[in-house]
Design an enzyme around this catalytic site. Structure first.
Site, short mmCIF file in Angstrom:
data_model
loop_
_atom_site.label_atom_id
_atom_site.label_comp_id
_atom_site.label_asym_id
_atom_site.label_seq_id
_atom_site.Cartn_x
_atom_site.Cartn_y
_atom_site.Cartn_z
N CYS A 1 -4.16 -45.81 1.49
CA CYS A 1 -4.35 -46.23 0.00
C CYS A 1 -4.85 -45.42 -0.94
O CYS A 1 -5.60 -44.61 -0.69
CB CYS A 1 -5.18 -47.46 0.09
SG CYS A 1 -6.98 -47.06 -0.13
N GLU B 1 -8.79 -53.57 11.10
CA GLU B 1 -7.54 -53.60 9.99
C GLU B 1 -6.16 -53.27 11.11
O GLU B 1 -5.12 -53.85 10.92
CB GLU B 1 -7.59 -52.51 9.05
CG GLU B 1 -6.15 -52.19 8.08
CD GLU B 1 -6.46 -51.09 7.39
OE1 GLU B 1 -7.48 -50.78 6.61
OE2 GLU B 1 -5.45 -50.15 7.29
#
Ligand code: SF4
Length: 400
Positions: A289, A183
């Site tokens: 998140c 990521e």
């Protein structure tokens, strides 16, 4: 600055309208009746001397569910086409094995191998994992003319936009993350979409402190570049490129640490350039998140209850699972396992410690007498695996 890249056109980011057709497969592959029942019983299961307490939030997040639905729909829609993943779709061995059983091929994982896409043709379909892929990989696949099905989580894309904006506006993106994580590799590549775009990845507060010290006091440029050689854009000049910084993070880092690192940079800019300069030279948006935050909050809550130990279930290369272990391990004995098979017996368990590379065996993990076992699982762990762990602990304990 001018953009030097664009997102390829042959990219699908939506399903193919086949949700109903794949639902049974998803349920049978990943769901667990036992876990559903425990959830309905206030996250608690009492079995003789054992009490299991599940964290209020654990397991599959919205991003993982999106990615798996899209992968299953793609396979349903194109049963006769070759389908490949550029990497593990998420960091869970059960899930990746299942996709391979379904006939989805995994490309050479190392993005440093220039030939990893050599055999891809325009007739193939390539799935991008939930944590995304670097800009140059998107570009190469676009040039191949194949259909790209992009399962990148929306929360990751939100970070990309932030980093891209920093680069467009002349800020160096400071990314709190692990430079080798897929990521973060993809996120940092967003900065390079613009001429002169820069990034620097810091793993923790110690590395952040090193950068902040350089901002305030200067230092040895060569030593700085050596220390961060794998973690910064190729042309980063710390004397020139740390005057305007924008903070972002890998979505699965410890949120408290990310906030503290952002504050360290804000303070460094203020000390070096004065408080009036902060608005023009420092940017920050919390990009942890909500799914990661919810799972971390739930573990913090669970370890405050009367539990004797924690079992944390998830892939050993799963960043968010590792952080759940870090949190729990501060309070109770904590065992990170990736599957039910790690529970050898009520006295012996195979697990991995935070920061270690290999698994170890521990004896005496389950105390005698009445025991309350806390359970959680990373965002990439199917309920089915969690259910198998509970089942195995119960069966082994009562077979004694
Ligand atoms: S952990 Fe967060 S960023 Fe990662 S896939 Fe799940 S929702 Fe998306």
């Amino acid at each position: 600055m001018s953009t030097t890249d664009s997102v390829p056109q042959a990219v699908v980011r939506r399903g193919f309208g086949l949700k109903d057709e794949i639902r049974d497969s998803i349920v049978s592959d990943y769901h667990s009746d036992l876990i559903r029942r425990i959830r309905e019983q206030a996250n608690t299961l009492q079995m003789g001397r054992l009490t299991f307490r599940l964290a209020e939030e654990f397991g599959f997040c919205y991003g993982v569910e999106f990615a798996l639905n899209l992968a299953y729909e793609t396979q349903k829609k194109f049963p006769d086409r070759r389908i490949f993943l550029t990497n593990e779709i998420i960091h869970n061995p059960r899930v990746n094995n299942r996709l391979q059983e379904m006939g989805i091929g995994f490309l050479e994982a190392s993005s440093e191998n220039p030939a990893r896409f050599a055999h891809i043709t325009a007739d193939d379909i390539v799935l991008i994992p939930a944590f995304g892929a670097p800009v140059d990989e998107f570009r190469e696949l676009k040039d191949k003319g194949c259909l790209v099905v992009d399962t990148t989580c929306g929360s990751v894309v939100a970070v990309w936009k932030r980093v891209e904006k920093y680069a467009r506006e002349g800020f160096t993106a400071i990314i709190h993350g692990k430079y080798a994580h897929e990521e973060t590799h993809a996120t940092s590549s967003q900065a390079l979409k613009y001429e002169g775009g820069k990034y620097l990845i810091v793993l923790n507060q110690a590395e952040a402190q090193c950068v902040c010290d350089y901002i305030v006091n200067g230092g040895n440029k060569d030593e700085f570049r050596k220390r961060f050689e794998k973690a910064c854009s190729p042309n980063l000049d710390p004397d020139r490129d740390l005057e305007r910084v924008g903070l972002a993070n890998q979505t699965t880092m410890l949120s408290g640490e990310s906030l503290e690192i952002a504050e360290m940079f804000r303070s460094a800019i203020e000390r070096k350039y004065g408080s009036e300069a902060v608005a023009g030279q420092f940017r920050h948006f919390d990009t942890i998140c909500t799914a990661t935050q919810d799972r971390q909050d739930a573990v913090n809550k669970l370890v405050g209850e009367d539990i004797n130990l924690m079992i944390v279930i998830g892939g050993y290369n799963s960043s968010n699972t590792t952080h759940l272990c870090e949190i729990a391990g501060q309070y109770v004995p904590t065992y990170h396992i990736d599957d039910a098979g790690c529970v050898i017996s009520p006295s012996r368990i195979r697990h991995k410690k935070v920061g270690e590379v290999t698994e170890i065996f521990s004896d005496g993990w389950l105390p005698d007498g009445n025991v309350t076992v806390g359970l959680t699982a990373g965002a990439s762990t199917p309920d089915r695996v969690v259910g198998e762990v509970v089942d195995r602990i119960v069966n082994l304990t009562f077979a004694e």
